[in-house]
Design a protein around this motif. Structure first.
Motif, PDB file in Angstrom:
ATOM      1  N   ASP A 102       0.893  -1.291   0.094  1.00  0.00           N
ATOM      2  CA  ASP A 102       0.044   0.017   0.122  1.00  0.00           C
ATOM      3  C   ASP A 102       0.770   1.111  -0.002  1.00  0.00           C
ATOM      4  O   ASP A 102       1.840   1.369   0.943  1.00  0.00           O
ATOM      5  CB  ASP A 102      -0.965   0.277   1.199  1.00  0.00           C
ATOM      6  CG  ASP A 102      -1.868  -0.985   1.377  1.00  0.00           C
ATOM      7  OD1 ASP A 102      -2.977  -0.788   0.534  1.00  0.00           O
ATOM      8  OD2 ASP A 102      -1.827  -2.253   1.673  1.00  0.00           O
ATOM      9  N   ILE A 103       0.387   2.245  -0.857  1.00  0.00           N
ATOM     10  CA  ILE A 103       1.188   3.670  -0.990  1.00  0.00           C
ATOM     11  C   ILE A 103       0.330   4.510  -0.837  1.00  0.00           C
ATOM     12  O   ILE A 103      -0.780   4.547  -1.223  1.00  0.00           O
ATOM     13  CB  ILE A 103       2.215   3.688  -2.261  1.00  0.00           C
ATOM     14  CG1 ILE A 103       1.049   3.647  -3.452  1.00  0.00           C
ATOM     15  CG2 ILE A 103       3.323   2.635  -2.299  1.00  0.00           C
ATOM     16  CD1 ILE A 103       2.053   4.024  -4.638  1.00  0.00           C
ATOM     17  N   HIS A 115      -3.437   4.913  -2.354  1.00  0.00           N
ATOM     18  CA  HIS A 115      -4.377   5.765  -1.418  1.00  0.00           C
ATOM     19  C   HIS A 115      -3.992   7.062  -1.700  1.00  0.00           C
ATOM     20  O   HIS A 115      -3.075   7.560  -1.219  1.00  0.00           O
ATOM     21  CB  HIS A 115      -4.420   5.341  -0.211  1.00  0.00           C
ATOM     22  CG  HIS A 115      -4.572   3.928   0.125  1.00  0.00           C
ATOM     23  ND1 HIS A 115      -5.605   3.166   0.238  1.00  0.00           N
ATOM     24  CD2 HIS A 115      -3.657   2.826   0.395  1.00  0.00           C
ATOM     25  CE1 HIS A 115      -5.628   1.999   0.383  1.00  0.00           C
ATOM     26  NE2 HIS A 115      -4.307   1.659   0.509  1.00  0.00           N
ATOM     27  N   ALA A 116      -4.547   8.065  -2.308  1.00  0.00           N
ATOM     28  CA  ALA A 116      -4.553   9.359  -2.842  1.00  0.00           C
ATOM     29  C   ALA A 116      -5.139  10.325  -1.863  1.00  0.00           C
ATOM     30  O   ALA A 116      -6.439  10.278  -1.586  1.00  0.00           O
ATOM     31  CB  ALA A 116      -4.892   9.431  -4.023  1.00  0.00           C
ATOM     32  N   ILE A 117      -4.335  11.102  -1.314  1.00  0.00           N
ATOM     33  CA  ILE A 117      -4.837  12.426  -0.733  1.00  0.00           C
ATOM     34  C   ILE A 117      -5.922  13.041  -1.560  1.00  0.00           C
ATOM     35  O   ILE A 117      -6.844  13.876  -1.245  1.00  0.00           O
ATOM     36  CB  ILE A 117      -3.704  13.236  -0.310  1.00  0.00           C
ATOM     37  CG1 ILE A 117      -2.472  12.564   0.631  1.00  0.00           C
ATOM     38  CG2 ILE A 117      -4.023  14.541   0.733  1.00  0.00           C
ATOM     39  CD1 ILE A 117      -1.476  13.433   1.154  1.00  0.00           C
ATOM     40  N   LEU A 123      -9.146  13.052   4.600  1.00  0.00           N
ATOM     41  CA  LEU A 123      -7.994  12.835   5.665  1.00  0.00           C
ATOM     42  C   LEU A 123      -8.008  12.135   6.765  1.00  0.00           C
ATOM     43  O   LEU A 123      -7.039  11.180   7.171  1.00  0.00           O
ATOM     44  CB  LEU A 123      -7.442  14.432   5.953  1.00  0.00           C
ATOM     45  CG  LEU A 123      -7.229  15.401   4.829  1.00  0.00           C
ATOM     46  CD1 LEU A 123      -6.949  16.847   5.221  1.00  0.00           C
ATOM     47  CD2 LEU A 123      -5.895  15.014   3.978  1.00  0.00           C
ATOM     48  N   VAL A 124      -9.261  12.256   7.572  1.00  0.00           N
ATOM     49  CA  VAL A 124      -9.535  11.323   8.498  1.00  0.00           C
ATOM     50  C   VAL A 124      -9.330   9.695   8.043  1.00  0.00           C
ATOM     51  O   VAL A 124      -8.480   9.050   8.762  1.00  0.00           O
ATOM     52  CB  VAL A 124     -10.832  11.358   9.035  1.00  0.00           C
ATOM     53  CG1 VAL A 124     -11.142  10.531  10.282  1.00  0.00           C
ATOM     54  CG2 VAL A 124     -10.997  12.732   9.739  1.00  0.00           C
ATOM     55  N   ASN A 125     -10.036   9.203   6.821  1.00  0.00           N
ATOM     56  CA  ASN A 125      -9.721   8.253   6.156  1.00  0.00           C
ATOM     57  C   ASN A 125      -8.290   7.632   6.072  1.00  0.00           C
ATOM     58  O   ASN A 125      -7.887   6.641   6.335  1.00  0.00           O
ATOM     59  CB  ASN A 125     -10.620   7.821   5.219  1.00  0.00           C
ATOM     60  CG  ASN A 125     -12.121   8.165   5.372  1.00  0.00           C
ATOM     61  OD1 ASN A 125     -12.496   7.838   6.452  1.00  0.00           O
ATOM     62  ND2 ASN A 125     -13.091   8.268   4.293  1.00  0.00           N
ATOM     63  N   LEU A 126      -7.657   8.448   5.563  1.00  0.00           N
ATOM     64  CA  LEU A 126      -6.253   8.350   5.089  1.00  0.00           C
ATOM     65  C   LEU A 126      -5.304   8.082   6.305  1.00  0.00           C
ATOM     66  O   LEU A 126      -4.520   7.096   6.144  1.00  0.00           O
ATOM     67  CB  LEU A 126      -5.589   9.315   4.331  1.00  0.00           C
ATOM     68  CG  LEU A 126      -5.934   9.272   2.762  1.00  0.00           C
ATOM     69  CD1 LEU A 126      -5.453  10.496   2.010  1.00  0.00           C
ATOM     70  CD2 LEU A 126      -4.969   7.927   2.175  1.00  0.00           C
ATOM     71  N   THR A 127      -5.662   9.027   7.348  1.00  0.00           N
ATOM     72  CA  THR A 127      -4.645   8.405   8.525  1.00  0.00           C
ATOM     73  C   THR A 127      -5.012   7.224   9.112  1.00  0.00           C
ATOM     74  O   THR A 127      -4.306   6.599   9.649  1.00  0.00           O
ATOM     75  CB  THR A 127      -5.278   9.714   9.728  1.00  0.00           C
ATOM     76  OG1 THR A 127      -5.148  11.010   8.987  1.00  0.00           O
ATOM     77  CG2 THR A 127      -4.346   9.943  10.895  1.00  0.00           C
ATOM     78  N   LYS A 128      -6.439   6.920   9.123  1.00  0.00           N
ATOM     79  CA  LYS A 128      -6.823   5.572   9.405  1.00  0.00           C
ATOM     80  C   LYS A 128      -5.857   4.593   8.916  1.00  0.00           C
ATOM     81  O   LYS A 128      -5.458   3.535   9.133  1.00  0.00           O
ATOM     82  CB  LYS A 128      -8.147   5.319   9.212  1.00  0.00           C
ATOM     83  CG  LYS A 128      -8.820   4.486  10.399  1.00  0.00           C
ATOM     84  CD  LYS A 128     -10.425   4.335  10.489  1.00  0.00           C
ATOM     85  CE  LYS A 128     -11.089   3.300   9.537  1.00  0.00           C
ATOM     86  NZ  LYS A 128     -12.298   3.395   9.236  1.00  0.00           N
ATOM     87  N   THR A 129      -6.029   4.747   7.124  1.00  0.00           N
ATOM     88  CA  THR A 129      -5.229   3.744   6.442  1.00  0.00           C
ATOM     89  C   THR A 129      -3.756   3.479   6.703  1.00  0.00           C
ATOM     90  O   THR A 129      -3.204   2.653   6.776  1.00  0.00           O
ATOM     91  CB  THR A 129      -5.295   4.318   4.817  1.00  0.00           C
ATOM     92  OG1 THR A 129      -6.778   4.291   4.622  1.00  0.00           O
ATOM     93  CG2 THR A 129      -4.684   3.139   3.955  1.00  0.00           C
TER      94      THR A 129
END
Length: 327
Positions: free
Chosen positions: A218-219, A238-240, A254-260
């Motif tokens: 995962d990147i 996983h793109a911002i 951003l919340v979802n990405l932090t979780k990822t």
């Protein structure tokens, strides 16, 4: 800026081998003859952005005069052509563009060319199986992005060249288009294309063997430019932001990405040089991880051009940084 001044600026482009090394700033001082883009007695090829320019120069060699419309250090998503570009392209034999939605200005540009132009437009991404992207979701998680969606939000991911596998298809399309407009030099085009193909095949093999050894897949990237790379080498991005680097992420993204980042134990967040790294750095500091460059090879910065970087050196750095991040 008055029109005269602007005109002399445009006419000041000296399209030579060194033009890729120069920037708009330096050029504003050069007064060359108008329409300096066209070289009589050569096949004149206009390219829309850096990777196509580089491959066309490699295959075309001395027989071809290649002019890259996009100046050094400019993001292709943000750029639109000027009047001098229309003049030069009208006089050219070939106009090579990526297609797949990268250059939204192309249809209007082609309509604006001189009526008696002989230029042959070629969409260099033809033959690549395109990845579907949707609306403003901006999270084409690898394969998952390939469903058919409502046509109003439906478009392709244009970032084909970022995968060496796709770049191989593009190089062949470029070679075929040169042979078509200049059949008498077919042998040298074929020969140089074989050299380029060999380098791209080696790059493809390196990506395949190196990335398949790594435990993580995962990147997290600042803009969703790595779909083809991920598809072809078994990674998930996983793109911002979405496909266009100036899309704005929502707080929820951003919340979802932090979780990822936490779930996938991501150690690095990737950003790119031609786009502000502010978001990637913010997310990285919030998630307690570091940043690294992953270059979508859309163009060179001035420094990269001056130090002799090219598609291959940038892609090799990408492979090193991916290897570091996916340990």
């Amino acid at each position: 800026m008055n029109m005269n001044k602007r005109k002399s600026k445009l006419n000041g482009w000296t399209w030579s081998v060194t033009s890729i090394l120069l920037t708009v700033l330096i050029l504003s001082g050069c007064g060359s003859k108008s329409g300096g883009g066209i070289v009589e007695g050569k096949v004149n090829v206009m390219t829309t952005f850096y990777p196509i320019y580089e491959f066309t120069k490699e295959i075309g060699g001395d027989e071809v005069n290649v002019v890259n419309l996009l100046p050094t250090g400019v993001e292709p998503h943000d750029w639109t052509p000027r009047s001098q570009d229309i003049v030069n392209t009208s006089k050219s034999q070939l106009f090579l563009y990526n297609g797949a939605g990268l250059e939204g200005w192309v249809p209007g540009f082609l309509k604006g060319l001189d009526r008696d132009t002989q230029v042959k437009p070629v969409e260099v991404s033809q033959g690549i199986k395109l990845i579907d992207a949707t609306g403003d979701d901006g999270h084409g998680h690898g394969e998952g992005a390939e469903h058919d969606h409502d046509h109003d939000t439906h478009h392709s991911d244009p970032h084909t060249w970022v995968s060496p596998k796709s770049a191989l298809v593009m190089a062949e399309n470029i070679k075929n288009s040169l042979v078509e407009v200049d059949p008498e030099h077919q042998d040298v085009y074929e020969q140089r294309y074989e050299n380029l193909k060999e380098k791209l095949t080696k790059l493809d093999n390196d990506f395949t063997s190196e990335l398949s050894k790594l435990p993580k897949k995962d990147i997290v990237v600042s803009h969703q430019a790595f779909g083809y790379l991920c598809r072809d080498y078994g990674l998930t991005q996983h793109a911002i932001m979405g496909l266009s680097p100036d899309a704005e992420p929502r707080a929820q993204d951003l919340v979802n990405l932090t979780k990822t980042v936490k779930e996938k134990e991501v150690k690095y967040i990737f950003f790119e040089e031609l786009v502000s790294d502010k978001l990637a750095k913010t997310l990285a500091s919030e998630a307690g991880v570091e940043t690294l460059v992953l270059n979508p090879v859309e163009g060179l910065t001035k420094e990269q051009a001056n130090s002799g970087e090219n598609y291959f050196t940038l892609m090799e750095k990408n492979l090193q940084n991916l290897t570091k991040a996916l340990q």
